[in-house]
Enzyme design. Structure first.
Site, PDB file in Angstrom:
ATOM      1  N   LEU A  74       0.809  -1.219   0.000  1.00  0.00           N
ATOM      2  CA  LEU A  74       0.000   0.000   0.000  1.00  0.00           C
ATOM      3  C   LEU A  74       0.842   1.269   0.000  1.00  0.00           C
ATOM      4  CD1 LEU A  74      -2.903  -1.063   2.372  1.00  0.00           C
ATOM      5  CD2 LEU A  74      -2.756  -1.228  -0.124  1.00  0.00           C
ATOM      6  N   HIS A  76       3.082   4.118  -1.711  1.00  0.00           N
ATOM      7  CA  HIS A  76       3.082   4.746  -3.030  1.00  0.00           C
ATOM      8  C   HIS A  76       4.454   4.656  -3.684  1.00  0.00           C
ATOM      9  CE1 HIS A  76      -0.443   6.624  -1.195  1.00  0.00           C
ATOM     10  NE2 HIS A  76      -0.907   6.689  -2.427  1.00  0.00           N
ATOM     11  N   GLU A 111       9.927   4.672   3.723  1.00  0.00           N
ATOM     12  CA  GLU A 111      11.210   4.465   3.057  1.00  0.00           C
ATOM     13  C   GLU A 111      12.360   4.532   4.046  1.00  0.00           C
ATOM     14  OE1 GLU A 111       8.279   5.286  -0.064  1.00  0.00           O
ATOM     15  OE2 GLU A 111       8.642   6.140   1.901  1.00  0.00           O
ATOM     16  N   ASP A 125      22.996 -10.571   8.731  1.00  0.00           N
ATOM     17  CA  ASP A 125      23.401 -11.590   7.762  1.00  0.00           C
ATOM     18  C   ASP A 125      24.920 -11.718   7.685  1.00  0.00           C
ATOM     19  OD1 ASP A 125      23.006 -13.512   5.641  1.00  0.00           O
ATOM     20  OD2 ASP A 125      23.594 -11.925   4.250  1.00  0.00           O
TER      21      ASP A 125
END
Length: 176
Positions: A74, A76, A111, A125
């Protein structure tokens, strides 16, 4: 209460920002990767077995900011015009700060959060072979600028400081 991501029938929908005018917006997020002392030592002296952990984390965070709509259905698709990831090794692990900027119709908080989260995942990782107990904590938005709701800063956070030597933000306020 009205939920902007649900239609009248309760189905998920993307919020319509078509009529909004683009404005300059930024968001800064922070998080922390807690590591064992031997991992911190390897990060400081550059001897982590998988290579340059901080370089991989930085690039991963920048790429993640640009990839947010692919991960969050959802969110943008917006122009990410700035993305910086700053990493600081502390005695307890790695502090991560990401700042994302745009000139668009909606903000870049997701973001910035995605950038910090993926940078943190990259660190885990890269060091998990050295310390399986490494973990991510306290990912949060610490400030935003622009948009209808204006500027906001989370209380109690060290402020981000732009320095002439670096275009990326650095933390002011010391170690965790």
């Amino acid at each position: 209460m009205t939920f902007t991501h649900l239609d009248a029938a309760g189905h998920a929908r993307m919020v319509d920002v078509t009529r909004k005018h683009p404005t300059v917006r930024t968001a800064t997020a922070r998080g922390f990767v807690r590591c064992a002392p031997e991992v911190v030592a390897a990060l400081r002296d550059g001897t982590a077995p998988k290579g340059d952990v901080l370089a991989v984390a930085r690039i991963s965070g920048i790429q993640a900011a640009k990839s947010t709509p692919a991960l969050l259905p959802l969110a943008h698709v917006i122009g990410v015009h700035r993305a910086s990831v700053d990493l600081e090794i502390t005695d307890a692990g790695v502090e991560i700060e990401a700042t994302v900027g745009t000139a668009d119709r909606t903000g870049v908080e997701m973001e910035a959060l995605t950038s910090v989260s993926v940078a943190a995942l990259a660190i885990v990782d890269m060091v998990k072979g050295m310390d399986k107990a490494t973990f991510i904590e306290n990912v949060r938005i610490v400030s935003k600028t622009g948009g209808k709701s204006g500027d906001w800063v989370r209380a109690g956070e060290p402020r981000a400081v732009e320095t002439p030597e670096r275009s990326a933000t650095t933390l002011e306020g010391g170690d965790r």
